[in-house]
Design a protein around this motif. Structure first.
Motif, short mmCIF file in Angstrom:
data_model
loop_
_atom_site.label_atom_id
_atom_site.label_comp_id
_atom_site.label_asym_id
_atom_site.label_seq_id
_atom_site.Cartn_x
_atom_site.Cartn_y
_atom_site.Cartn_z
N TRP A 40 -13.07 8.89 1.06
CA TRP A 40 -12.45 9.18 -0.25
C TRP A 40 -11.19 10.03 -0.09
N LYS A 41 -11.22 10.97 0.83
CA LYS A 41 -10.05 11.82 1.04
C LYS A 41 -8.86 11.00 1.52
N GLU A 42 -9.13 10.03 2.41
CA GLU A 42 -8.05 9.18 2.93
C GLU A 42 -7.50 8.27 1.83
N ILE A 43 -8.40 7.75 1.00
CA ILE A 43 -7.93 6.90 -0.12
C ILE A 43 -7.07 7.73 -1.07
N ALA A 44 -7.53 8.95 -1.39
CA ALA A 44 -6.79 9.81 -2.31
C ALA A 44 -5.44 10.20 -1.75
N SER A 45 -5.34 10.33 -0.42
CA SER A 45 -4.05 10.69 0.18
C SER A 45 -3.05 9.54 0.08
N ARG A 46 -3.56 8.30 0.05
CA ARG A 46 -2.68 7.14 -0.07
C ARG A 46 -2.39 6.80 -1.53
N LEU A 47 -3.33 7.12 -2.41
CA LEU A 47 -3.16 6.87 -3.84
C LEU A 47 -3.31 8.20 -4.57
N SER A 48 -2.19 8.80 -4.91
CA SER A 48 -2.24 10.14 -5.51
C SER A 48 -2.75 10.13 -6.95
#
Length: 433
Positions: free
Chosen positions: A124-132
């Motif tokens: 989830w952290k990696e997804i959030a870093s790519r999609l702010s």
């Protein structure tokens, strides 16, 4: 009321497309007996039971991420944007779901997204870093329940609709505010908003007035109004707020750069709705005051000139006493109604003051005799008789006599002599002086 919702499904599995079509489109209804039968014995071939939530859906299907991004771009260009996009996480050999949603957000910042995945290689952290934009997407785990899909579709489409409505309302509000600002900028008045303590909350100065420059908001009335006026203005502000009535006063500013003093008309109006604030409208009335002062000066000059004319008129018709009971009024130059009235007033006043019994009016110096002059002589003779004196006319030459005959004017009853000497001799003999 059902709102039509455009939903995009991006998944490389045709079976998933069929599932979305069954879930998001209303299928054939089953009887309650069939429902109980399926519940007891199972019915894998029967249509899936639809939840209570109803949707009016226009469904679009895409197999790869690039195809889905292009569909979003085309729909937005047509003015028919998608509300929700369900995107599979893995779609080999094309771009993955995170990249697909990232590009969709670039094409349409308003669309809501859902990740559909059985597992993911990204945290989830990696997804959030790519999609702010973490508030614009959800994650739906496979295998998913139909009610979850419909609930997400309904909730996200409602969210999408509300955001668009708020955006339209905000745009309309900004447009209205811009119109009001343009209207205020076009007005010659300045605008000031203050509270009952005299603190300035907003300020736009009137063009050409003294005080703080445009864009600067004074902290209080003391910084804005001339010295000595702050207490008076604040008192009127409080009275307007307390009574809900309008107040008015005038301020005098010292001009900058030698422009002279500026007069500013101040109108104070309570803001209303129980707010302890007031709006001050500031109007530069310097030109109006200058015109009024100029008009006042012109009236004073006119009054002084009229007095001078009357004084000159009195001097031009002197009363010359020739005895204790007789006076002579020699008339010289052109004669009009105003001058005739002045002559008559002076003569009557002199008769009363001296006890005159014979008033000789000599017209030797009058260049021409017209109807107006004749009427003035008749009025004067009548007024003299009313005071108990006898009017005598002298110096009426042949030309003047012919003019009077031509005009049909008769001076009968008025004793006349050809020359002033004859008139004087008559008066002296009469009074034996």
């Amino acid at each position: 009321m059902l709102h039509r919702t455009r939903i995009l499904v991006v998944d490389d599995n045709a079976a998933i497309h069929s599932d979305f079509q069954r879930i998001l489109k209303v299928g054939p209804q089953r009887s309650s007996l069939e429902e109980h039968e399926a519940e007891l014995f199972g019915d894998l071939d029967a249509p899936m039971t639809l939840p209570v939530v109803e949707l009016d859906v226009e469904l679009t299907l895409a197999h790869q991420g690039e195809e889905g991004v292009e569909l979003v771009r085309q729909a937005r260009a047509r003015g028919e944007p998608y509300a929700v996009a369900f995107v599979d996480f893995r779609m080999p050999p094309g771009i993955d779901g995170v990249e697909t949603i990232h590009r969709i957000f670039e094409e349409d910042p308003d669309v809501q997204a859902v990740f559909c995945t059985a597992y993911t290689d990204l945290s989830w952290k990696e997804i959030a870093s790519r999609l702010s934009q973490v508030d614009r997407y959800l994650i739906l785990k496979k295998p998913f329940e139909p009610v979850e899909v419909r609930q997400m579709a309904a909730a996200l489409s409602a969210k999408w609709r509300h955001q668009r409505e708020r955006a339209r309302a905000h745009a309309a509000l900004l447009e209205r505010e811009a119109h009001l600002r343009a209207l205020l900028d076009a007005l010659p008045q300045g605008i000031l908003r203050v509270d009952r303590q005299g603190r300035c909350l907003e300020y736009r100065p009137p063009p050409g007035a003294g005080g703080p420059s445009a864009g600067a908001v004074p902290s209080s009335l003391e910084e804005l109004v001339p010295a000595g006026d702050a207490a008076r203005v604040l008192e009127r502000v409080r009275r307007a707020i307390d009574q809900g009535a309008s107040e008015r006063t005038e301020l005098l500013f010292d001009g900058d750069g030698g422009d002279g003093r500026r007069h500013v008309d101040v109108r104070i109006t309570a803001l209303g709705d129980g707010r302890p604030e007031a709006i001050l409208s500031l109007t530069d009335i310097t030109e109006l005051r200058q015109r009024q002062e100029e008009e006042s000066r012109l009236r004073e000059r006119e009054i002084a000139l009229r007095a001078q004319v009357e004084a000159l008129g009195a001097l031009s018709t002197p009363i010359v006493p020739i005895s204790r009971r007789a006076v002579v009024v020699p008339l010289v130059g052109e004669f009009d109604a105003r001058r005739g009235e002045g002559m008559r007033s002076a003569l009557l006043a002199g008769i009363v003051a001296r006890g005159t019994r014979t008033a000789i009016i000599d017209v030797t110096g009058v260049p021409r005799m017209d109807e107006g002059m004749a009427m003035e002589l008749e009025r004067t003779a009548g007024a003299v008789r009313l005071l108990g004196a006898e009017p005598v006319l002298t110096g009426l030459g042949p030309d003047a006599a012919l003019q009077l005959v031509a005009l049909g004017v008769s001076l009968s009853g008025l004793k006349t002599f050809l020359t002033l000497q004859e008139g004087v001799a008559f008066a002296l003999r009469r009074h034996k002086v």
